[in-house]
Enzyme design. Structure first.
Site, PDB file in Angstrom:
ATOM      1  N   HIS A  66       0.814  -1.215   0.000  1.00 44.30           N
ATOM      2  CA  HIS A  66       0.000   0.000   0.000  1.00 44.30           C
ATOM      3  C   HIS A  66       0.851   1.270   0.000  1.00 44.30           C
ATOM      4  CE1 HIS A  66      -3.280  -2.759   1.652  1.00 44.30           C
ATOM      5  NE2 HIS A  66      -3.682  -2.356   0.467  1.00 44.30           N
ATOM      6  N   GLY A  82     -15.977  -0.794 -11.725  1.00 44.79           N
ATOM      7  CA  GLY A  82     -15.027   0.255 -12.053  1.00 44.79           C
ATOM      8  C   GLY A  82     -14.951   0.559 -13.533  1.00 44.79           C
ATOM      9  N   ASP A  88      -6.224  -1.089  -7.807  1.00 46.89           N
ATOM     10  CA  ASP A  88      -5.835  -2.078  -6.803  1.00 46.89           C
ATOM     11  C   ASP A  88      -6.668  -3.331  -6.997  1.00 46.89           C
ATOM     12  OD1 ASP A  88      -4.895  -3.394  -4.600  1.00 46.89           O
ATOM     13  OD2 ASP A  88      -5.999  -2.187  -3.139  1.00 46.89           O
ATOM     14  N   SER A 122      -7.354  -7.536  -7.808  1.00 46.56           N
ATOM     15  CA  SER A 122      -6.831  -8.878  -7.579  1.00 46.56           C
ATOM     16  C   SER A 122      -6.304  -9.420  -8.912  1.00 46.56           C
ATOM     17  CB  SER A 122      -7.926  -9.773  -6.989  1.00 46.56           C
ATOM     18  OG  SER A 122      -9.105  -9.699  -7.749  1.00 46.56           O
TER      19      SER A 122
END
Length: 283
Positions: free
Chosen positions: A67, A143, A160, A162
């Site tokens: 992060h 998104g 961000d 997966s």
């Protein structure tokens, strides 16, 4: 009687023939959402762990490296970031780092799976702590659809996601990045999770081929994350102009003192890749 040991095993995505084992204390959550299976565990040595569809997304032990690099590299490379969109990131870790910058005026997060957000608020306070900041607006929607309705609105877009399977697969397609480009302001940039050079170099090369002509500058950086496949993860910078390989701001002291991984020197070093990766990527 011998002690009973319980382990969680993650098979490396795309059947790479390897596995990572984590010794667990207990499973605290298992829920099938509309999109995926969400699990959370308390582990023996790695703190709390989030797993989606059998793949480790974060552990309390090492999430800070992922992060911090995903946020502080672009925040210290863009000349004057004011508005940021996070696509995915339902655990809140990206937002936690973004709210450390008082100059940011707008932080939007678009996560397709609202259950990840709600469960993270309940069980992952170490990542979700920034979601209540008044500058943050949460959108629970796709998104890929969201960006089509927000043209020229963001200085930075942080994707961000997966791995490129299941609900995240669309986030690796050229059509999505055409929308990302359209949602960026002049001189903006997007960063996306881009796998590991040791296991998934062909996937990375395919991604580069798909988006190379959309962005004047592509740059790949490496981050060490012990619980990710091969112990590292990459991020691709898709820039409409600025060079992100060196910081252009002095990191505020109140931000720097709370960081555990990012520093200006680590920022620069992350863009220096092993020779085989440089040759194969051709960036």
């Amino acid at each position: 009687m011998p002690e009973q040991t319980t382990w969680f095993y993650e098979k490396t995505p795309f059947d790479r023939g390897t596995s990572l084992g984590v010794k667990i204390v207990r499973k605290i959550v298992e829920k099938r959402s509309a999109f995926q299976t969400i699990e959370m565990y308390d582990t023996v040595d790695l703190g709390r762990m989030l797993v989606l569809d059998g793949v480790i997304q974060l552990t309390e032990f090492d999430e800070f490296s992922y992060h911090e690099m995903f946020v502080h590299v672009p925040m210290n490379s863009h000349p004057s970031p004011k508005s940021v969109l996070v696509v995915g990131g339902g655990d809140g870790g990206m937002v936690r780092e973004l709210v450390k910058y008082p100059g940011l005026e707008r932080i939007d997060m678009c996560e397709i799976d609202g259950d990840v957000i709600e469960l993270s608020k309940e069980h992952l306070p170490f990542t979700s702590s920034g979601l209540s900041d008044p500058r943050v607006t949460l959108y629970v929607e796709d998104g890929a659809v969201f960006i089509e309705n927000h043209k020229r609105e963001y200085d930075l877009i942080l994707i961000d996601s997966s791995d490129p399977i299941g609900p995240a697969e669309v986030l690796y397609k050229r059509a999505f990045y055409e929308g990302v480009k359209g949602a960026l302001k002049e001189g903006g940039a997007a960063l996306c999770q881009c796998e590991t050079i040791f296991f998934f170099l062909p996937l990375i090369k395919n991604f580069i081929s798909a988006v190379r002509d959309l962005f004047p500058r592509l740059q790949y950086m490496n981050t060490l994350v012990p619980t990710y496949p091969s112990g590292m993860i990459g991020q691709m910078v898709c820039s409409l102009g600025p060079d992100f390989s060196s910081p252009v701001h002095v990191l505020p002291e109140d931000v720097a003192k709370g960081l555990r991984y990012y520093s200006p020197n680590v920022h620069r070093a992350a863009f220096h890749l092993p020779a085989f990766a440089e040759r194969e990527m051709g960036l």
